[in-house]
Motif scaffolding. Structure first.
Motif, short mmCIF file in Angstrom:
data_model
loop_
_atom_site.label_atom_id
_atom_site.label_comp_id
_atom_site.label_asym_id
_atom_site.label_seq_id
_atom_site.Cartn_x
_atom_site.Cartn_y
_atom_site.Cartn_z
N ILE A 95 -2.06 1.11 -14.64
CA ILE A 95 -2.81 -0.14 -14.69
C ILE A 95 -2.54 -0.88 -16.00
O ILE A 95 -2.56 -0.27 -17.07
CB ILE A 95 -4.33 0.14 -14.60
N ARG A 132 -2.51 0.26 -6.10
CA ARG A 132 -3.76 -0.46 -6.38
C ARG A 132 -4.85 -0.15 -5.35
O ARG A 132 -6.03 -0.08 -5.68
CB ARG A 132 -3.48 -1.96 -6.46
N THR A 151 -13.01 0.71 -8.13
CA THR A 151 -13.65 -0.02 -9.22
C THR A 151 -15.12 0.34 -9.25
O THR A 151 -15.80 0.27 -8.23
CB THR A 151 -13.47 -1.54 -9.04
N PHE A 192 -5.07 -5.78 -13.48
CA PHE A 192 -6.38 -6.28 -13.16
C PHE A 192 -6.77 -7.28 -14.25
O PHE A 192 -6.59 -7.00 -15.43
CB PHE A 192 -7.43 -5.16 -13.14
N ARG A 216 -11.89 0.89 -13.89
CA ARG A 216 -10.83 1.15 -12.92
C ARG A 216 -10.61 2.66 -12.88
O ARG A 216 -10.04 3.24 -13.80
CB ARG A 216 -9.55 0.42 -13.28
N CYS A 220 0.23 -1.95 -11.47
CA CYS A 220 -0.65 -3.02 -11.03
C CYS A 220 -1.40 -3.57 -12.24
O CYS A 220 -1.42 -2.94 -13.30
CB CYS A 220 -1.63 -2.55 -9.95
#
Length: 178
Positions: free
Chosen positions: A151, A7, A12, A175, A24, A173
């Protein structure tokens, strides 16, 4: 001292491609040798001990990840491409976009029946692309043993959609938001 996670390598970019979107960007992850190795190792880790005959990568960033993962495993790589990009006979699968539809294709002779395949891409959003890729691989007679993503955007429902199919999903990860 903070040990970097995958991450930490992802940047970003606000308001791309549209205002209000937080994009991302995994190119910063791919550009860093340690980040890239960490990413590939962690994408494969939960599948250690699982028979994997090939890695299937979704266009386009799934090609980058999938090629590296296939190399590490000593397996083949199968590209799952946008329509009209593959030269041989293909199977096609439509999937929904936010506005309209798109089509993915795979070569009809890409895998032998019974092949065990791990599907990979950089991002899991709504799950539409992944579901189309799974459908194509299954039409070849392959068994998709799981899906791996860098992601996950859980608010968009992709993981839930793949979970509902009984598909093992691994993401490095997550978001919040879109």
């Amino acid at each position: 001292m903070h040990t970097k996670t995958v991450r930490d390598y992802i940047r970003t970019i606000p308001d791309f491609p549209h205002e209000g979107i937080l994009f991302r960007d995994v190119t910063t992850l791919f550009a860093d040798a340690r980040g890239m190795r960490l990413c590939v190792d962690q994408l494969l880790a939960p599948f250690a001990g699982t028979r994997i005959d090939a890695i299937a990568g979704l266009e386009a960033r799934g090609f980058i990840l999938g090629g590296a993962m296939a190399h590490q495993l000593g397996t083949g790589f199968v590209p799952v491409r946008k329509a009209g990009k593959l030269p041989g006979e293909t199977f096609a699968q439509d999937y929904a976009l936010e506005y309209g539809t798109a089509t993915l294709e795979v070569h009809r002779d890409a895998l032998p029946a019974g092949a065990k395949v791990l599907l990979v891409d950089d991002l899991l959003a709504t799950g539409g692309t992944a579901k189309a890729g799974i459908a194509l691989l299954e039409r070849l007679g392959a068994e998709v043993v799981g899906c791996a993503f860098v992601i996950d955007l859980p608010d968009l429902g992709g993981r839930a959609a793949l979970d509902a199919m009984g598909m093992p999903v691994h993401a490095l990860c997550a978001f919040e938001g879109a």
